[in-house]
Design a protein around this motif. Structure first.
Motif, PDB file in Angstrom:
ATOM      1  N   ILE A  48       0.849  -1.188   0.000  1.00 55.12           N
ATOM      2  CA  ILE A  48       0.000   0.000   0.000  1.00 55.12           C
ATOM      3  C   ILE A  48       0.887   1.242   0.000  1.00 55.12           C
ATOM      4  CG2 ILE A  48      -0.179   0.229   2.516  1.00 55.12           C
ATOM      5  CD1 ILE A  48      -3.123   1.035   2.056  1.00 55.12           C
ATOM      6  N   VAL A  49       0.366   2.321  -0.590  1.00 54.80           N
ATOM      7  CA  VAL A  49       1.077   3.599  -0.618  1.00 54.80           C
ATOM      8  C   VAL A  49       0.392   4.542   0.357  1.00 54.80           C
ATOM      9  CG1 VAL A  49       1.744   5.592  -2.001  1.00 54.80           C
ATOM     10  CG2 VAL A  49       1.810   3.303  -3.012  1.00 54.80           C
ATOM     11  N   LEU A  50       1.150   5.011   1.346  1.00 55.54           N
ATOM     12  CA  LEU A  50       0.644   6.015   2.279  1.00 55.54           C
ATOM     13  C   LEU A  50       0.950   7.380   1.680  1.00 55.54           C
ATOM     14  CD1 LEU A  50       1.841   4.511   5.705  1.00 55.54           C
ATOM     15  CD2 LEU A  50      -0.215   4.001   4.394  1.00 55.54           C
ATOM     16  N   GLY A  51      -0.088   8.030   1.167  1.00 56.01           N
ATOM     17  CA  GLY A  51       0.113   9.279   0.437  1.00 56.01           C
ATOM     18  C   GLY A  51       0.492  10.454   1.318  1.00 56.01           C
ATOM     19  N   CYS A  52       1.474  11.234   0.850  1.00 58.13           N
ATOM     20  CA  CYS A  52       1.878  12.461   1.535  1.00 58.13           C
ATOM     21  C   CYS A  52       2.595  13.347   0.521  1.00 58.13           C
ATOM     22  CB  CYS A  52       2.800  12.147   2.716  1.00 58.13           C
ATOM     23  SG  CYS A  52       3.297  13.618   3.666  1.00 58.13           S
ATOM     24  N   SER A  53       2.212  14.618   0.447  1.00 56.88           N
ATOM     25  CA  SER A  53       2.849  15.531  -0.499  1.00 56.88           C
ATOM     26  C   SER A  53       2.939  16.930   0.106  1.00 56.88           C
ATOM     27  CB  SER A  53       2.040  15.584  -1.810  1.00 56.88           C
ATOM     28  OG  SER A  53       0.724  16.060  -1.564  1.00 56.88           O
ATOM     29  N   PHE A  54       3.852  17.715  -0.424  1.00 58.36           N
ATOM     30  CA  PHE A  54       4.005  19.097   0.028  1.00 58.36           C
ATOM     31  C   PHE A  54       4.009  20.016  -1.194  1.00 58.36           C
ATOM     32  CE2 PHE A  54       8.238  17.500  -0.758  1.00 58.36           C
ATOM     33  CZ  PHE A  54       8.891  18.559  -1.389  1.00 58.36           C
ATOM     34  N   VAL A  77      10.192   4.651  14.409  1.00 50.52           N
ATOM     35  CA  VAL A  77      10.607   5.171  13.103  1.00 50.52           C
ATOM     36  C   VAL A  77      10.261   4.146  12.030  1.00 50.52           C
ATOM     37  CG1 VAL A  77      12.552   5.918  11.688  1.00 50.52           C
ATOM     38  CG2 VAL A  77      12.453   6.551  14.113  1.00 50.52           C
ATOM     39  N   VAL A  78       9.526   4.592  11.039  1.00 47.86           N
ATOM     40  CA  VAL A  78       9.134   3.723   9.934  1.00 47.86           C
ATOM     41  C   VAL A  78      10.094   3.885   8.762  1.00 47.86           C
ATOM     42  CG1 VAL A  78       7.272   3.129   8.332  1.00 47.86           C
ATOM     43  CG2 VAL A  78       6.723   3.873  10.659  1.00 47.86           C
ATOM     44  N   HIS A  79      10.424   5.140   8.413  1.00 47.63           N
ATOM     45  CA  HIS A  79      11.374   5.406   7.323  1.00 47.63           C
ATOM     46  C   HIS A  79      11.869   6.846   7.453  1.00 47.63           C
ATOM     47  CE1 HIS A  79      12.857   4.100   3.265  1.00 47.63           C
ATOM     48  NE2 HIS A  79      13.159   5.399   3.231  1.00 47.63           N
ATOM     49  N   SER A  80      13.180   7.038   7.257  1.00 52.70           N
ATOM     50  CA  SER A  80      13.779   8.381   7.314  1.00 52.70           C
ATOM     51  C   SER A  80      14.651   8.624   6.094  1.00 52.70           C
ATOM     52  CB  SER A  80      14.629   8.552   8.579  1.00 52.70           C
ATOM     53  OG  SER A  80      13.819   8.595   9.721  1.00 52.70           O
ATOM     54  N   ARG A  98      10.827  -3.370   4.255  1.00 56.36           N
ATOM     55  CA  ARG A  98       9.449  -3.321   3.770  1.00 56.36           C
ATOM     56  C   ARG A  98       9.001  -1.925   3.346  1.00 56.36           C
ATOM     57  NH1 ARG A  98       6.104  -4.595   8.456  1.00 56.36           N
ATOM     58  NH2 ARG A  98       4.404  -4.610   6.934  1.00 56.36           N
ATOM     59  N   THR A  99       9.891  -0.927   3.421  1.00 56.11           N
ATOM     60  CA  THR A  99       9.495   0.451   3.111  1.00 56.11           C
ATOM     61  C   THR A  99      10.365   1.053   2.018  1.00 56.11           C
ATOM     62  OG1 THR A  99      10.958   1.350   4.827  1.00 56.11           O
ATOM     63  CG2 THR A  99       8.689   0.832   5.469  1.00 56.11           C
ATOM     64  N   SER A 100       9.792   2.008   1.299  1.00 64.26           N
ATOM     65  CA  SER A 100      10.544   2.735   0.268  1.00 64.26           C
ATOM     66  C   SER A 100       9.826   4.037  -0.064  1.00 64.26           C
ATOM     67  CB  SER A 100      10.707   1.886  -0.999  1.00 64.26           C
ATOM     68  OG  SER A 100       9.444   1.531  -1.535  1.00 64.26           O
ATOM     69  N   LEU A 101      10.578   4.975  -0.651  1.00 69.51           N
ATOM     70  CA  LEU A 101      10.040   6.270  -1.067  1.00 69.51           C
ATOM     71  C   LEU A 101      10.147   6.397  -2.585  1.00 69.51           C
ATOM     72  CD1 LEU A 101      11.761   8.470   1.690  1.00 69.51           C
ATOM     73  CD2 LEU A 101       9.399   7.664   1.688  1.00 69.51           C
ATOM     74  N   GLY A 109       7.108  17.260  -5.017  1.00 70.87           N
ATOM     75  CA  GLY A 109       6.444  17.330  -3.719  1.00 70.87           C
ATOM     76  C   GLY A 109       5.872  16.012  -3.230  1.00 70.87           C
ATOM     77  N   ASN A 110       6.235  14.903  -3.873  1.00 67.52           N
ATOM     78  CA  ASN A 110       5.689  13.605  -3.487  1.00 67.52           C
ATOM     79  C   ASN A 110       6.650  12.911  -2.522  1.00 67.52           C
ATOM     80  OD1 ASN A 110       4.526  11.101  -3.264  1.00 67.52           O
ATOM     81  ND2 ASN A 110       4.672  10.569  -5.427  1.00 67.52           N
ATOM     82  N   VAL A 111       6.221  12.742  -1.286  1.00 65.41           N
ATOM     83  CA  VAL A 111       7.044  12.052  -0.285  1.00 65.41           C
ATOM     84  C   VAL A 111       6.264  10.854   0.282  1.00 65.41           C
ATOM     85  CG1 VAL A 111       8.476  14.017   0.373  1.00 65.41           C
ATOM     86  CG2 VAL A 111       6.229  13.709   1.445  1.00 65.41           C
ATOM     87  N   SER A 112       5.431  10.249  -0.545  1.00 68.09           N
ATOM     88  CA  SER A 112       4.613   9.103  -0.128  1.00 68.09           C
ATOM     89  C   SER A 112       5.490   7.919   0.239  1.00 68.09           C
ATOM     90  CB  SER A 112       3.652   8.704  -1.252  1.00 68.09           C
ATOM     91  OG  SER A 112       2.783   9.774  -1.575  1.00 68.09           O
ATOM     92  N   LEU A 113       4.958   7.067   1.118  1.00 61.30           N
ATOM     93  CA  LEU A 113       5.680   5.898   1.604  1.00 61.30           C
ATOM     94  C   LEU A 113       5.026   4.625   1.077  1.00 61.30           C
ATOM     95  CD1 LEU A 113       7.820   4.722   3.715  1.00 61.30           C
ATOM     96  CD2 LEU A 113       5.851   4.526   5.259  1.00 61.30           C
ATOM     97  N   VAL A 114       5.852   3.709   0.549  1.00 60.14           N
ATOM     98  CA  VAL A 114       5.365   2.391   0.127  1.00 60.14           C
ATOM     99  C   VAL A 114       5.637   1.405   1.258  1.00 60.14           C
ATOM    100  CG1 VAL A 114       5.538   0.535  -1.567  1.00 60.14           C
ATOM    101  CG2 VAL A 114       5.869   2.912  -2.284  1.00 60.14           C
ATOM    102  N   LEU A 115       4.584   0.699   1.661  1.00 61.44           N
ATOM    103  CA  LEU A 115       4.715  -0.305   2.720  1.00 61.44           C
ATOM    104  C   LEU A 115       4.323  -1.657   2.136  1.00 61.44           C
ATOM    105  CD1 LEU A 115       5.267  -1.031   5.657  1.00 61.44           C
ATOM    106  CD2 LEU A 115       2.936  -0.330   6.216  1.00 61.44           C
ATOM    107  N   ASP A 116       5.284  -2.589   2.112  1.00 57.94           N
ATOM    108  CA  ASP A 116       5.068  -3.913   1.510  1.00 57.94           C
ATOM    109  C   ASP A 116       4.697  -4.949   2.577  1.00 57.94           C
ATOM    110  OD1 ASP A 116       5.804  -2.980  -1.064  1.00 57.94           O
ATOM    111  OD2 ASP A 116       7.930  -3.229  -0.564  1.00 57.94           O
TER     112      ASP A 116
END
Length: 293
Positions: A48-54, A77-80, A98-101, A109-116
């Motif tokens: 799933i993609v956890l959407g986040c943008s600025f 901390v999930v991802h930095s 399990r995470t990636s950007l 402005g896309n800083v969404s997180l992919v969680l596998d």
């Protein structure tokens, strides 16, 4: 004259500083993060993609650019990401590998997180924090996790006066289970048990016992997983011929008859043996009398 020029220069300088401060305040206030307003729903073991943008203001630069995803419940901390690369030294073990950007999308402005490989324990609140020369802001993403229930398995147990049906399946979260007789819309109240599996899912076991007189029914069982709008409906019919019912009822009776018959034979045999023994004893007495005469 000189003092007037100096005063004018100082006034311009003061005004210039005010403009700079005002511009900085305007940019900081304008910088913001956007996240989904409603909770996201992920499927167990999927991604799933956890959407986040600025909003990108002016020229974007990776200098002093920082992204941090973490759980709000426990600050894990999930991802930095900072200094131009992923910084996973402090990442929780639960999310390791399990995470990636999307680094190529940062400039947009896309800083969404992919969680596998979603797990049940991944459900919760995630904070997306972004900081750069343009400002800093954060937002919270809500995640729910579900698993579709598998095709149910049916077991049938025949008793002398009733039939027991057992339905088993597996999914998440706990489902609603309904049993019904199609012919008269009679709704049953079965026993429903849930057991947690090693991966956090639920094993469903629903048991319904009905009298043999209700075997004419076309039984309907429904399993509802409301979180994913899943409904499983299965219909089945068990036909027991009259002779079969008589045999089922007669199993206990026949066993009782065999026990009584066995006891009768044992008693009869004992009586016959006793009579034979008495006859033999009587003959021996008669022989003894004859010999004495």
């Amino acid at each position: 004259m000189a003092s007037n020029v100096l005063g004018s220069h100082n006034g311009m300088k003061f005004t210039f500083h005010i403009l700079i401060l005002w511009r900085h305040a305007f940019v900081s206030d304008a910088f913001d993060v956007t996240v989904p307003k409603t909770a996201l729903l992920g499927i167990h073991s999927h991604s799933i993609v956890l959407g986040c943008s600025f909003n990108v203001i002016g020229d974007f630069s990776l200098e002093h650019f920082l992204i941090n995803w973490q759980r709000t419940e426990n600050n894990e901390v999930v991802h930095s990401y900072h200094y131009g690369k992923d910084q996973l030294g402090q990442q929780s073990k639960q999310y390791s590998g399990r995470t990636s950007l999307f680094p190529g999308e940062f400039k947009n402005g896309n800083v969404s997180l992919v969680l596998d490989g979603l797990r049940v324990e991944d459900a919760g609140q995630y904070m997306c924090y972004v900081s750069s020369t343009m400002g800093s802001a954060k937002g919270t993403v809500s995640l729910r996790v579900a698993a579709y229930y598998k095709e149910p398995e049916l077991q049938v147990k025949l008793q002398s006066s009733s039939v027991t049906y057992v339905i088993t399946s597996q999914g998440y979260p706990k489902a609603s289970v309904f049993w019904q007789c199609a012919e008269d819309n009679n709704t049953f109240k079965p026993e429903v048990l849930f057991a947690e599996t090693e991966d956090g899912l639920y094993t469903l076991r629903s048991t319904l016992e009905v009298a043999n007189t209700l075997t004419y029914c076309n039984h309907i069982v429904e399993i509802h997983n409301h979180l994913v709008n899943q409904t499983i409906i299965r219909k089945f019919h068990l036909f027991i011929p009259l002779s079969g019912r008589m045999e089922a009822h007669g199993q206990v009776g026949s066993s009782y008859i065999w026990i009584v018959l066995s006891l009768f034979l044992l008693v009869t045999a004992a009586i016959l043996i006793l009579k034979m023994w008495l006859n033999v004893k009587k003959q021996h007495k008669q022989q003894d009398k004859t010999m004495s005469v």
